[in-house]
Design a protein around this motif. Structure first.
Motif, PDB file in Angstrom:
ATOM      1  N   LEU A 165       0.844  -1.197   0.000  1.00  0.00           N
ATOM      2  CA  LEU A 165       0.000   0.000   0.000  1.00  0.00           C
ATOM      3  C   LEU A 165       0.881   1.249   0.000  1.00  0.00           C
ATOM      4  CD1 LEU A 165      -2.557  -1.018   2.778  1.00  0.00           C
ATOM      5  CD2 LEU A 165      -2.885  -1.113   0.290  1.00  0.00           C
ATOM      6  N   LEU A 166       0.276   2.383  -0.323  1.00  0.00           N
ATOM      7  CA  LEU A 166       0.985   3.648  -0.157  1.00  0.00           C
ATOM      8  C   LEU A 166       1.167   3.897   1.336  1.00  0.00           C
ATOM      9  CD1 LEU A 166      -0.783   5.961  -2.786  1.00  0.00           C
ATOM     10  CD2 LEU A 166       1.290   4.570  -3.033  1.00  0.00           C
ATOM     11  N   ASP A 167       2.062   4.776   1.694  1.00  0.00           N
ATOM     12  CA  ASP A 167       2.387   5.004   3.098  1.00  0.00           C
ATOM     13  C   ASP A 167       1.271   5.774   3.808  1.00  0.00           C
ATOM     14  OD1 ASP A 167       5.595   5.868   4.606  1.00  0.00           O
ATOM     15  OD2 ASP A 167       3.850   4.721   5.305  1.00  0.00           O
ATOM     16  N   PHE A 168       1.123   5.564   5.097  1.00  0.00           N
ATOM     17  CA  PHE A 168       0.137   6.314   5.891  1.00  0.00           C
ATOM     18  C   PHE A 168       0.693   7.711   6.159  1.00  0.00           C
ATOM     19  CE2 PHE A 168       2.939   5.697   9.378  1.00  0.00           C
ATOM     20  CZ  PHE A 168       3.342   4.376   9.351  1.00  0.00           C
ATOM     21  N   PRO A 169      -0.181   8.661   6.483  1.00  0.00           N
ATOM     22  CA  PRO A 169       0.295  10.035   6.734  1.00  0.00           C
ATOM     23  C   PRO A 169       1.228  10.067   7.939  1.00  0.00           C
ATOM     24  CG  PRO A 169      -2.113   9.960   6.569  1.00  0.00           C
ATOM     25  CD  PRO A 169      -1.634   8.536   6.648  1.00  0.00           C
ATOM     26  N   GLN A 170       2.273  10.883   7.830  1.00  0.00           N
ATOM     27  CA  GLN A 170       3.217  11.044   8.940  1.00  0.00           C
ATOM     28  C   GLN A 170       3.048  12.446   9.511  1.00  0.00           C
ATOM     29  OE1 GLN A 170       5.240   8.727  10.028  1.00  0.00           O
ATOM     30  NE2 GLN A 170       5.854   7.370   8.335  1.00  0.00           N
ATOM     31  N   TYR A 171       3.196  12.567  10.825  1.00  0.00           N
ATOM     32  CA  TYR A 171       3.130  13.880  11.487  1.00  0.00           C
ATOM     33  C   TYR A 171       4.262  13.977  12.499  1.00  0.00           C
ATOM     34  CZ  TYR A 171      -1.660  14.272   9.686  1.00  0.00           C
ATOM     35  OH  TYR A 171      -2.759  14.346   8.866  1.00  0.00           O
ATOM     36  N   THR A 172       4.700  15.200  12.801  1.00  0.00           N
ATOM     37  CA  THR A 172       5.656  15.413  13.901  1.00  0.00           C
ATOM     38  C   THR A 172       5.309  16.726  14.604  1.00  0.00           C
ATOM     39  OG1 THR A 172       7.976  15.501  14.534  1.00  0.00           O
ATOM     40  CG2 THR A 172       7.354  16.631  12.461  1.00  0.00           C
ATOM     41  N   ARG A 173       6.039  17.111  15.626  1.00  0.00           N
ATOM     42  CA  ARG A 173       5.710  18.364  16.361  1.00  0.00           C
ATOM     43  C   ARG A 173       5.819  19.564  15.421  1.00  0.00           C
ATOM     44  NH1 ARG A 173       9.554  17.459  21.515  1.00  0.00           N
ATOM     45  NH2 ARG A 173      10.942  16.892  19.811  1.00  0.00           N
ATOM     46  N   PRO A 174       5.005  20.624  15.617  1.00  0.00           N
ATOM     47  CA  PRO A 174       4.064  20.846  16.716  1.00  0.00           C
ATOM     48  C   PRO A 174       2.744  20.122  16.464  1.00  0.00           C
ATOM     49  CG  PRO A 174       4.029  22.746  15.277  1.00  0.00           C
ATOM     50  CD  PRO A 174       5.095  21.809  14.737  1.00  0.00           C
ATOM     51  N   ALA A 175       2.036  19.771  17.526  1.00  0.00           N
ATOM     52  CA  ALA A 175       0.750  19.071  17.393  1.00  0.00           C
ATOM     53  C   ALA A 175      -0.255  19.977  16.704  1.00  0.00           C
ATOM     54  CB  ALA A 175       0.241  18.665  18.776  1.00  0.00           C
ATOM     55  N   GLU A 176      -0.048  21.321  16.810  1.00  0.00           N
ATOM     56  CA  GLU A 176      -0.933  22.256  16.095  1.00  0.00           C
ATOM     57  C   GLU A 176      -0.084  23.219  15.291  1.00  0.00           C
ATOM     58  OE1 GLU A 176      -4.788  25.041  16.376  1.00  0.00           O
ATOM     59  OE2 GLU A 176      -4.407  23.284  17.675  1.00  0.00           O
ATOM     60  N   PHE A 177      -0.347  23.342  14.038  1.00  0.00           N
ATOM     61  CA  PHE A 177       0.386  24.275  13.166  1.00  0.00           C
ATOM     62  C   PHE A 177      -0.601  24.986  12.260  1.00  0.00           C
ATOM     63  CE2 PHE A 177       3.459  26.146  10.564  1.00  0.00           C
ATOM     64  CZ  PHE A 177       3.073  25.972   9.250  1.00  0.00           C
ATOM     65  N   ALA A 178      -0.605  26.287  12.323  1.00  0.00           N
ATOM     66  CA  ALA A 178      -1.492  27.101  11.471  1.00  0.00           C
ATOM     67  C   ALA A 178      -2.938  26.618  11.625  1.00  0.00           C
ATOM     68  CB  ALA A 178      -1.043  26.982  10.011  1.00  0.00           C
ATOM     69  N   GLY A 179      -3.258  26.245  12.892  1.00  0.00           N
ATOM     70  CA  GLY A 179      -4.642  25.829  13.131  1.00  0.00           C
ATOM     71  C   GLY A 179      -4.911  24.402  12.676  1.00  0.00           C
ATOM     72  N   LEU A 180      -3.869  23.750  12.185  1.00  0.00           N
ATOM     73  CA  LEU A 180      -4.051  22.365  11.709  1.00  0.00           C
ATOM     74  C   LEU A 180      -3.563  21.406  12.789  1.00  0.00           C
ATOM     75  CD1 LEU A 180      -2.496  23.041   8.187  1.00  0.00           C
ATOM     76  CD2 LEU A 180      -4.956  22.950   8.744  1.00  0.00           C
ATOM     77  N   ARG A 181      -4.481  20.627  13.336  1.00  0.00           N
ATOM     78  CA  ARG A 181      -4.104  19.730  14.442  1.00  0.00           C
ATOM     79  C   ARG A 181      -3.748  18.346  13.917  1.00  0.00           C
ATOM     80  NH1 ARG A 181      -3.684  20.355  19.240  1.00  0.00           N
ATOM     81  NH2 ARG A 181      -3.958  18.239  20.009  1.00  0.00           N
ATOM     82  N   VAL A 182      -2.804  17.742  14.590  1.00  0.00           N
ATOM     83  CA  VAL A 182      -2.436  16.348  14.296  1.00  0.00           C
ATOM     84  C   VAL A 182      -3.594  15.455  14.744  1.00  0.00           C
ATOM     85  CG1 VAL A 182      -0.885  14.493  15.026  1.00  0.00           C
ATOM     86  CG2 VAL A 182       0.051  16.739  14.450  1.00  0.00           C
ATOM     87  N   PRO A 183      -3.967  14.416  13.960  1.00  0.00           N
ATOM     88  CA  PRO A 183      -5.065  13.519  14.371  1.00  0.00           C
ATOM     89  C   PRO A 183      -4.870  13.033  15.807  1.00  0.00           C
ATOM     90  CG  PRO A 183      -4.346  13.006  12.156  1.00  0.00           C
ATOM     91  CD  PRO A 183      -3.376  14.027  12.684  1.00  0.00           C
ATOM     92  N   GLU A 184      -5.935  13.169  16.622  1.00  0.00           N
ATOM     93  CA  GLU A 184      -5.856  12.852  18.062  1.00  0.00           C
ATOM     94  C   GLU A 184      -5.311  11.448  18.316  1.00  0.00           C
ATOM     95  OE1 GLU A 184      -6.388  16.453  18.997  1.00  0.00           O
ATOM     96  OE2 GLU A 184      -6.025  14.831  20.448  1.00  0.00           O
TER      97      GLU A 184
END
Ligand code: 4FV
Length: 286
Positions: free
Chosen positions: A186-205
Motif C-alpha cells: 500500500l501507499l504510506d500512511f500520513p506522517q506527522y511530527t511536532r508541533p501538534a498544532e500548526f497554522a490551526g491544523l491539528r495532528v489527528p488525536e
C-alpha cells in the motif's frame, strides 16, 4: 553487493557517492560501486562509442563492440559470468519495490547506461540479461536510472538502514514473512511530527493517544484509503483481508453517496434555474 556501472560519464556519479545512504553503505562495506568508463573499452584513437543509426534518423546510437568488450572484461576479471547485466532503458520492465527486492538478492549487478538515441539492439538481445526502466518518460542518459536502481536496491540490503524496522512500514513494503502488519504494497500512511498544532491544523488525536493498537489500525486504514484514492491499480495486485474489503466497500459507499448528493444539489439548482427559467420569462433567451 558490487555495482559495476558502465557509462561515458563516470564523474556523473560523484555527488551521489559522497552523500546519504550510498555514502554510508560504501563506508559500511555493504556495497562497492565500480565505475567503468565505456571509452576505455574502445580500440580506436578517437575512443568512439557511438555511430549514426542504420536506416537514418536523428542522433547517434551506442555501438555494440565497446559494450560487449566492457562486460567481457568484467566477466574475465571476476571469473564469474552469472551476474545480471542490466540495460537501463524506457523499453525495460518497470522498476518497483518488488523488482528492487529481487535485485537485492544478487551479489553483483552490472548496470549499462545508454546515452543519445539509445544503444544498438544487439546489446539488449545478446549482452544484457535484463532491461529495466525507472518510468515512462525519456531521460538523456541512463546514469540517473542507474543511480535510482542503486539507491532502491542498497536500502534493502541488511545493515544499511539504521532501523531495519522502518523498512517494514513504508510504501510498497512487500508482504512480510508472517503476512503480518506490514502495509502489503500500500501507499504510506500520513506522517506527522511536532508541533501538534500548526497554522490551526491539528495532528489527528489518535496519534497523540499512545494507544498503539488504535494507532496501527488508523495508520493501516489511512494507507488503504490513500491507496484507494490515488493508486487503485496497486490494490488490484493485493490479496485483501475481509476487514480491508469492508473498509473499501464503506469508502466506495460514502464516495457514491457524496457524488449522489452533488448530483442531486446540481439537479436542484438546475431545476430551480430551470423552473425559474420557466418561471421568469426575462431569462428566456430570444
Ligand atoms: C531510461 C528510463 C531512459 C533513453 C535514451 C537514455 C534514455 C538514452 N532509462 N529508464 N526512462 N533512458 O529514459 O531507464 O539513451
Amino acid at each position: 553487493m558490487i555495482f559495476d556501472v558502465i557509462t561515458i560519464f563516470p564523474e556523473f556519479f560523484g555527488g551521489i557517492l559522497e552523500h546519504g545512504l550510498l555514502k554510508r553503505a560504501l563506508a559500511g562495506g555493504q556495497i562497492d560501486i565500480r565505475l567503468h568508463d565505456l571509452r576505455d573499452a574502445t580500440e580506436d584513437r578517437h575512443r568512439t562509442v557511438d555511430d549514426r543509426p542504420f536506416g537514418g534518423g536523428p542522433g547517434m546510437v551506442f555501438k555494440p563492440e565497446p559494450l560487449f568488450r566492457a562486460v567481457d572484461a568484467l566477466k574475465a576479471e571476476s571469473g564469474k559470468s552469472d551476474f545480471p547485466v542490466i540495460l537501463l532503458s524506457p523499453q525495460g520492465r518497470l522498476l518497483t519495490q518488488a523488482v528492487a527486492k529481487e535485485l537485492s538478492e544478487h551479489a553483483r549487478l552490472t548496470l549499462i547506461c545508454g546515452r543519445y538515441e539509445g544503444v544498438d539492439e544487439r546489446v539488449a538481445t545478446h549482452l544484457a540479461t535484463d532491461e529495466i526502466s525507472i518510468g515512462d518518460y525519456v531521460l538523456s542518459g541512463g546514469e540517473l536510472a542507474a543511480a535510482v536502481v542503486m539507491e532502491a536496491v542498497t536500502r534493502l540490503l541488511p545493515g544499511v538502514l539504521g532501523n531495519e524496522a522502518s523498512r517494514e512500514y513504508e510504501s510498497f513494503a512487500p508482504l512480510d514473512s508472517s503476512g503480518g502488519p506490514g502495509h502489503e504494497g500500500l501507499l504510506d500512511f500520513p506522517q506527522y511530527t511536532r508541533p501538534a498544532e500548526f497554522a490551526g491544523l491539528r495532528v489527528p488525536e489518535v496519534l497523540l493517544s499512545g494507544n498503539h493498537e488504535e494507532i496501527r489500525e488508523w495508520r493501516h486504514r489511512q494507507a488503504l484509503e490513500k491507496t484507494w484514492r490515488r493508486r487503485p491499480d496497486l490494490l488490484a495486485k493485493l490479496q485483501l483481508s475481509p476487514e480491508d474489503r469492508a473498509v473499501l466497500e464503506e469508502l466506495q459507499r460514502t464516495e457514491l453517496e457524496r457524488t449522489n448528493d452533488v448530483i442531486l444539489s446540481e439537479a436542484k439548482n438546475l431545476g430551480r434555474s430551470e423552473s425559474s427559467h420557466y418561471r421568469n420569462p426575462s431569462l428566456r433567451s430570444g
